[in-house]
Design an enzyme around this catalytic site. Sequence first.
Site, short mmCIF file in Angstrom:
data_model
loop_
_atom_site.label_atom_id
_atom_site.label_comp_id
_atom_site.label_asym_id
_atom_site.label_seq_id
_atom_site.Cartn_x
_atom_site.Cartn_y
_atom_site.Cartn_z
N ASP A 48 0.73 -1.40 0.05
CA ASP A 48 -0.09 0.01 -0.11
C ASP A 48 0.71 1.25 0.02
OD1 ASP A 48 0.97 -0.58 2.49
OD2 ASP A 48 -0.95 -0.88 3.57
N GLU A 69 -9.66 -2.05 5.74
CA GLU A 69 -9.95 -1.63 6.98
C GLU A 69 -11.48 -2.45 7.38
OE1 GLU A 69 -8.31 -0.14 8.85
OE2 GLU A 69 -8.13 1.91 8.40
N ASP A 100 -7.14 -3.04 14.64
CA ASP A 100 -8.56 -3.49 14.42
C ASP A 100 -8.65 -4.66 13.27
OD1 ASP A 100 -7.36 -2.48 11.91
OD2 ASP A 100 -9.02 -0.80 11.64
N HIS A 144 -7.00 -4.94 10.65
CA HIS A 144 -6.63 -5.03 9.17
C HIS A 144 -5.55 -5.61 8.47
CE1 HIS A 144 -4.89 -0.78 9.77
NE2 HIS A 144 -4.14 -1.73 9.80
P1 PGA Z 1 2.41 -1.66 12.65
O1 PGA Z 1 1.05 -1.55 11.57
O2 PGA Z 1 3.47 -2.56 12.01
O3 PGA Z 1 3.07 -0.21 12.60
O4 PGA Z 1 1.99 -2.20 13.88
C1 PGA Z 1 0.52 -2.61 11.12
C2 PGA Z 1 -0.42 -2.40 10.26
O5 PGA Z 1 -1.13 -1.37 10.57
O6 PGA Z 1 -0.90 -3.16 9.42
#
Ligand code: PGA
Length: 287
Positions: free
Chosen positions: A84, A160, A153, A155
């Site tokens: 992304d 999302e 959450d 995702h």
């Molecule tokens: P993080 O983010 O590795 O910074 O915890 C993971 C994500 O949001 O997919």
Amino acid sequence: MIVSAKDSRPLPLLAGNVRVIIEPDSEAASRRAARFVAALVRKKPHCVLGLATGSTPLAVYRELIRMHKDEGLDFSQVTTFNLDEYVGLSSIHPQSYRQFMQLNLFDHINIDPTNTNVPDGRALDFEAHCRQYEQRIHDSGGIDLQILGIGSDGHIAFNEPGSSLGSRTRLKTLTSETIRDNARFFGGVEKVPHLAVTMGVGTILESRRCLLLAFGGHKAEAIQKTIEGPVTAQVTASALQLHREVVAILDEAAASLLVRRDYYAEVERAQSLLEAGQERHLGIANQ
Ligand code: PGA
């Protein structure tokens, strides 16, 4: 596939849907994950890697850089696709995921820059760009190993809660939870972009193998729902239960809410016996 240590009979892999590996801490888990990636790069030098950003894969990338420098791990034929990118950020913006990849991996290994793909957060026509991104993945032969973090959450990539489990690369509106989670990188909630281009859940499910990483107690609930909860678009990572080959590498804190962790440990013990050529301990007859 693994083969018997004594002859060349193929032995069964014990991984079911999600193979769960729990390491004592995130450093050990990251080294384990890097070994998975390195094994693929050695076995298939022209492999296609799906890469993730965020804090989770940082130590994995550090270990891969070390393996490149100390052990000659060769990325010269590897192709990469990132999951992304934030909409509105140019590729040289310090918080863009393109910059993240350059600083934390690409600039330190011998990968051909033209083989590294990150969605363009400033595409003129996002619909066409997303279609082309999917096409490039397809034309490269598909992703062999997709590295995934997970949001608090649940995702994966920026899919999302509520994202279709069949979704493809597209524009996505970020939830306020994700914006809050990522504000630390931008120095304030108000500076976080509201949209991202992201591979879809359907895109991710087409990878041949997924490596899901989660470290820390703040990921424990999302991990429990992902691995042991129902498959639901409300926790998009739970769609990984539908994938044939997912390896989840967790630290103790992220694994702390798993109900069936004793069983996962049993599976890992059996897997180690197989890999050590001790299959007779599992009732697999020697011939
Ligand atoms: P993080 O983010 O590795 O910074 O915890 C993971 C994500 O949001 O997919």
